[in-house]
Design a protein around this motif. Structure first.
Motif, PDB file in Angstrom:
ATOM      1  N   ASN A  50       0.823  -1.207   0.000  1.00 41.21           N
ATOM      2  CA  ASN A  50       0.000   0.000   0.000  1.00 41.21           C
ATOM      3  C   ASN A  50       0.858   1.258   0.000  1.00 41.21           C
ATOM      4  OD1 ASN A  50      -2.373  -1.475  -0.002  1.00 41.21           O
ATOM      5  ND2 ASN A  50      -2.608  -1.428   2.230  1.00 41.21           N
ATOM      6  N   ALA A  51       1.975   1.203   0.710  1.00 45.94           N
ATOM      7  CA  ALA A  51       2.893   2.353   0.723  1.00 45.94           C
ATOM      8  C   ALA A  51       3.453   2.599  -0.673  1.00 45.94           C
ATOM      9  CB  ALA A  51       4.024   2.105   1.715  1.00 45.94           C
ATOM     10  N   ASP A  53       2.008   1.847  -3.412  1.00 47.14           N
ATOM     11  CA  ASP A  53       0.903   2.373  -4.222  1.00 47.14           C
ATOM     12  C   ASP A  53       0.744   3.881  -4.002  1.00 47.14           C
ATOM     13  OD1 ASP A  53       0.380  -0.106  -5.274  1.00 47.14           O
ATOM     14  OD2 ASP A  53      -1.259  -0.566  -3.882  1.00 47.14           O
ATOM     15  N   ILE A  54       0.902   4.315  -2.751  1.00 48.89           N
ATOM     16  CA  ILE A  54       0.788   5.744  -2.464  1.00 48.89           C
ATOM     17  C   ILE A  54       1.922   6.515  -3.132  1.00 48.89           C
ATOM     18  CG2 ILE A  54       1.008   7.466  -0.623  1.00 48.89           C
ATOM     19  CD1 ILE A  54      -0.684   5.716   1.124  1.00 48.89           C
ATOM     20  N   LEU A  57       1.134   6.743  -6.732  1.00 49.14           N
ATOM     21  CA  LEU A  57       0.063   7.717  -6.966  1.00 49.14           C
ATOM     22  C   LEU A  57       0.601   9.136  -6.904  1.00 49.14           C
ATOM     23  CD1 LEU A  57      -2.920   8.374  -7.378  1.00 49.14           C
ATOM     24  CD2 LEU A  57      -3.239   8.211  -4.896  1.00 49.14           C
ATOM     25  N   GLU A  58       1.445   9.405  -5.914  1.00 54.52           N
ATOM     26  CA  GLU A  58       2.024  10.744  -5.805  1.00 54.52           C
ATOM     27  C   GLU A  58       2.926  11.048  -6.994  1.00 54.52           C
ATOM     28  OE1 GLU A  58       2.053  11.699  -1.016  1.00 54.52           O
ATOM     29  OE2 GLU A  58       3.952  11.499  -2.091  1.00 54.52           O
ATOM     30  N   VAL A 133      -0.658   0.978   6.085  1.00 56.06           N
ATOM     31  CA  VAL A 133       0.335   1.616   5.219  1.00 56.06           C
ATOM     32  C   VAL A 133       1.632   1.837   5.980  1.00 56.06           C
ATOM     33  CG1 VAL A 133       0.903   3.649   3.833  1.00 56.06           C
ATOM     34  CG2 VAL A 133      -1.446   2.793   3.866  1.00 56.06           C
ATOM     35  N   VAL A 170      -1.977   6.173   7.154  1.00 53.82           N
ATOM     36  CA  VAL A 170      -3.122   6.822   6.503  1.00 53.82           C
ATOM     37  C   VAL A 170      -4.402   6.546   7.274  1.00 53.82           C
ATOM     38  CG1 VAL A 170      -4.464   6.975   4.363  1.00 53.82           C
ATOM     39  CG2 VAL A 170      -2.005   6.535   4.248  1.00 53.82           C
ATOM     40  N   TYR A 216       3.253  10.658   4.408  1.00 55.06           N
ATOM     41  CA  TYR A 216       3.295  11.171   3.048  1.00 55.06           C
ATOM     42  C   TYR A 216       2.400  12.405   2.966  1.00 55.06           C
ATOM     43  CZ  TYR A 216       4.686   6.283   2.514  1.00 55.06           C
ATOM     44  OH  TYR A 216       5.289   5.059   2.679  1.00 55.06           O
ATOM     45  N   LEU A 218      -0.050  12.805   0.968  1.00 56.48           N
ATOM     46  CA  LEU A 218      -1.431  12.347   0.848  1.00 56.48           C
ATOM     47  C   LEU A 218      -2.020  11.941   2.200  1.00 56.48           C
ATOM     48  CD1 LEU A 218      -1.528  10.313  -2.496  1.00 56.48           C
ATOM     49  CD2 LEU A 218      -2.388  12.612  -2.019  1.00 56.48           C
ATOM     50  N   ASP A 219      -1.160  11.477   3.125  1.00 61.04           N
ATOM     51  CA  ASP A 219      -1.637  11.156   4.475  1.00 61.04           C
ATOM     52  C   ASP A 219      -2.194  12.402   5.148  1.00 61.04           C
ATOM     53  OD1 ASP A 219      -0.394   8.846   3.792  1.00 61.04           O
ATOM     54  OD2 ASP A 219       1.142   8.935   5.336  1.00 61.04           O
TER      55      ASP A 219
END
Length: 248
Positions: A50-51, A53-54, A57-58, A133, A170, A216, A218-219
Motif C-alpha cells: 500500500n505504501a 501504491d501511495i 500515486l504521488e 500503510v 493513513v 506522506y 497524501l496522508d
C-alpha cells in the motif's frame, strides 16, 4: 445572601464535576484509541504494498517531493531538530492543552471539537485496520530518514511502541487533530497572537509530519479531510441538540 452563596457553591461544584467527568472521558478515549490501534493485526506485506501504491500515486500526480524536501532540511541540522520538536511536542501537549482550554472557557464549542476528534478517531481505526500503510521512514530506498528516532527518544516516551500500530500512516490524525485544535484556537481565542498560533500550528505540523518522514503528503490531506468532515458532522449534531433544547 445565604441562598445566593449556596447556589453559587452548588454551581461551582457542578462545573467541577463536569470538568472531572470530561477529563476522565478524554483519558479513557485516548487509552482505548491507542489500545485498539496497537492491537490491530497488521498485514506487514500489505502495508508495504500500500505504501508503494501511495508513492506511485504521488509520482503520477507529480507531488512525490517528500525525499527532496527532507534532504534539504537534513542539511541544516537545527532545522531538522526544529521540525522534530514540532512533531513531538506540538501534538499531544497542544491537543490536551487546547481541549482543557475549550472545556474551561468555551464549553459548548468544546463538545463539538471533542466529538469531532472522537468521530475521526473511530473512523481512523477502521481505516488503519483495513488499509495498513508503512510510513515513509520504513522506505529508506527512496532516501527517507527517520529523523525523530535518530535525534530523540522523547516521542517513544510520549507514545510507547507497545501502544502504536507502526503501519497506520493513513490518514494522518497527527495532522488532522492538530487542524481541529488550530481551528478552535483561531476562531475562539481573544488575543491576535494566540489566534495567529491557531493558524500557524496546523501548517507547521503538516510540514513536520512530512519532513520527519512519518507521513506522506497524501496522508496529511486524508487526515485533514477526515477531521474537517468529522467537525462538520459534530457541528450539525450540536446545532440539532441546541434546537431541541430551545423547544423544551
Amino acid at each position: 445572601m445565604v441562598a445566593e452563596g449556596g447556589s453559587s457553591l452548588a454551581g461551582s461544584a457542578r462545573r467541577a464535576q463536569e470538568v472531572v467527568r470530561e477529563l476522565m472521558l478524554i483519558a479513557v478515549a485516548i487509552t482505548l484509541y491507542f489500545g485498539v490501534r496497537g492491537l490491530i493485526t497488521t498485514r506487514v506485506d500489505t502495508a508495504y504494498r500500500n505504501a508503494e501504491d501511495i508513492v506511485a500515486l504521488e509520482k503520477s500526480a507529480g507531488v512525490f517531493v517528500e525525499p527532496e524536501l527532507q534532504d534539504a532540511v537534513i542539511r541544516h541540522g537545527w532545522l531538522a531538530e526544529t521540525f522534530g520538536a514540532i512533531y513531538i511536542y506540538g501534538h499531544w501537549p497542544v491537543l490536551l492543552a487546547t481541549l482543557l482550554w475549550l472545556l474551561l472557557r468555551h464549553r459548548d464549542h468544546y463538545r463539538t471539537f471533542r466529538n469531532a476528534m472522537l468521530l475521526s478517531g473511530a473512523i481512523g481505526l477502521v481505516i488503519f485496520a483495513g488499509f495498513p500503510v508503512a510510513p515513509p521512514r520504513f522506505l529508506p530506498g527512496y532516501g527517507f530518514v527517520d529523523t525523530v528516532a535518530e535525534r530523540t527518544s522523547a516521542y517513544r516516551v510520549l507514545q510507547p511502541p507497545a501502544f502504536v500500530n507502526q503501519y497506520a500512516a493513513v490518514p494522518s490524525l497527527h495532522f488532522g487533530w492538530n487542524l481541529l485544535m488550530g481551528i478552535a484556537v483561531a476562531t475562539l481565542a481573544g488575543h491576535w497572537v494566540i489566534r495567529l498560533f491557531g493558524w500557524l500550528m496546523p501548517a507547521l505540523m503538516l510540514a513536520a509530519i512530512v519532513l520527519t518522514a512519518n507521513h506522506y503528503l497524501l496522508d496529511g490531506v486524508a487526515g485533514g479531510v477526515l477531521a474537517l468532515l468529522s467537525l462538520l458532522v459534530a457541528y450539525r449534531l450540536s446545532r440539532k441538540r441546541l434546537s431541541a433544547r430551545k423547544l423544551r
